[in-house]
Enzyme design. Structure first.
Site, PDB file in Angstrom:
ATOM      1  N   THR A 168      13.829   6.907  26.217  1.00 22.42           N
ATOM      2  CA  THR A 168      13.596   5.564  25.663  1.00 22.42           C
ATOM      3  C   THR A 168      14.418   4.523  26.423  1.00 22.42           C
ATOM      4  OG1 THR A 168      13.116   6.357  23.451  1.00 22.42           O
ATOM      5  CG2 THR A 168      14.101   4.200  23.575  1.00 22.42           C
ATOM      6  N   ASP A 199      12.042   4.331  15.270  1.00 19.39           N
ATOM      7  CA  ASP A 199      12.845   3.140  14.966  1.00 19.39           C
ATOM      8  C   ASP A 199      12.637   1.983  15.942  1.00 19.39           C
ATOM      9  OD1 ASP A 199      14.040   4.901  16.914  1.00 19.39           O
ATOM     10  OD2 ASP A 199      15.808   3.619  16.865  1.00 19.39           O
ATOM     11  N   GLY A 222      14.825   8.616  15.643  1.00 22.95           N
ATOM     12  CA  GLY A 222      14.349   7.375  15.040  1.00 22.95           C
ATOM     13  C   GLY A 222      14.419   7.336  13.528  1.00 22.95           C
TER      14      GLY A 222
HETATM   15  N1  ASP Z   1      14.352   6.449  19.019  1.00 19.62           N
HETATM   16  C1  ASP Z   1      13.120   6.942  19.606  1.00 19.62           C
HETATM   17  C2  ASP Z   1      12.176   7.343  18.502  1.00 19.62           C
HETATM   18  O1  ASP Z   1      12.619   7.945  17.542  1.00 19.62           O
HETATM   19  C3  ASP Z   1      13.313   8.107  20.517  1.00 19.62           C
HETATM   20  C4  ASP Z   1      14.399   7.998  21.557  1.00 19.62           C
HETATM   21  O2  ASP Z   1      15.234   7.107  21.503  1.00 19.62           O
HETATM   22  O3  ASP Z   1      14.419   8.821  22.486  1.00 19.62           O
HETATM   23  O4  ASP Z   1      11.013   7.089  18.627  1.00 19.62           O
END
Ligand code: ASP
Length: 304
Positions: A168, A199, A222
């Site tokens: 991400t 999130d 998230g």
């Molecule tokens: N926070 C992101 C999600 O849950 C995933 C990540 O940060 O790698 O979609």
């Protein structure tokens, strides 16, 4: 006093067994572009958008090209952007045809009366507004196909960095006028159930900015970041309790861990302080602090 921080995701990466040179140099190159924009007087909002566009276009990270794939082998992309000036914000979830989810999020913010669009409706808006469209295979890379096969075989849903394929993306900035902005873009979790939203596009969870407190962009599990209301929690701790940024972020992450999650955030406050905490093994990050230099780090203590 201009400031910039970006991240390329967090996870339980085996640091001693993983070559991260490519990711480090991509983060440095993109941070340099962001710094140049800020030095040329660009607004924080434009800088975080453009920085995230470059990260989306880089196949090494889990956003745009190279995003992780859902259970059915499709990319489902989420993104959000927020201005600290007036809390204007825009977000999209579950898109697979908008070439740049973060540009679409910016368009939601500025060219629609709404905050969050999902799936087909978001893609219709992308077309209506004349933004670039692609077919889903535009985003799919060999690495992600292999990663999904592996997750299928093991029957797990993983954070991108857990498989040594990277994460991400997000950016936060403070411009010369003292305005803050945050932007985040992701493919979410490998092998996620279709329709699952994390999130990243949830304002006040994975993405938040307010000129009176801080700009925050998160990465990690998230669900736990949503449940803790992470981004708004940072704002609240700073505004209502008078905490400094580092403490607000650290205790915010303790809460994420208490809720069963892990990951990290990048944050810049109204005075230009930077905090980059994480409770996973690694978080890909780059920043420009008071010395004006770009620093890059992956593990807890390996900045160059
Ligand atoms: N926070 C992101 C999600 O849950 C995933 C990540 O940060 O790698 O979609």
């Amino acid at each position: 006093m201009i400031r910039l921080a970006l991240h390329g995701g967090a996870g339980e990466l085996a640091l001693d067994r993983t070559d991260t040179r490519e990711q480090r140099s991509a983060l440095r190159r993109i941070a340099e572009r962001g710094r140049q924009m800020l030095q040329d007087g660009a607004a924080a909002l434009d800088v975080v958008e453009q920085t995230v566009v470059l990260l989306e276009e880089c196949p090494l990270f889990n956003a745009g090209i190279g995003a992780v794939l859902n259970r059915d082998g499709q990319p489902e992309l989420d993104a959000a952007i927020m201005s600290g000036i007036d809390r204007a914000c825009g977000a999209v979830a579950g898109v697979m045809r908008a070439k740049s989810p973060i540009r679409l999020a910016r368009a939601v913010m500025e060219r629609s009366p709404h905050v969050l669009f999902t799936g087909a409706g978001a893609e219709a808006l992308n077309r209506e507004l004349g933004l670039e469209e692609v077919t889903p295979d535009h985003f799919i890379t060999e690495v992600r196909l292999r990663q999904l096969e592996d997750a299928h075989a093991r029957g797990v849903i993983t954070l991108d960095h857990d498989d040594a394929a990277f994460g991400t993306v997000g950016a936060v900035a403070r411009d010369a006028e003292g305005h803050l902005a945050a932007a985040t873009s992701t493919g979410g979790l490998t092998n996620k159930q279709p329709g699952r939203v994390g999130d990243t596009p949830i304002i006040g969870a994975g993405t938040f900015a307010d000129d009176r407190s801080a700009a925050v962009s998160c990465t990690g599990t998230g669900e736990a970041f949503i449940r803790s209301g992470f981004g708004f929690e940072i704002h609240a701790r700073m505004s209502y309790c008078g905490w400094e940024l580092a403490r607000a972020c650290r205790e915010g992450l303790d809460e994420v861990r208490r809720l069963g999650g892990r990951g990290g955030c990048i944050a810049i406050d109204h005075e230009g302080e930077i905090a980059l905490p994480f409770n996973s093994a690694a978080m890909f990050r780059a920043w420009m602090g008071a010395d004006g230099n770009i620093h890059v780090a992956v593990g807890p203590d390996d900045a160059d």
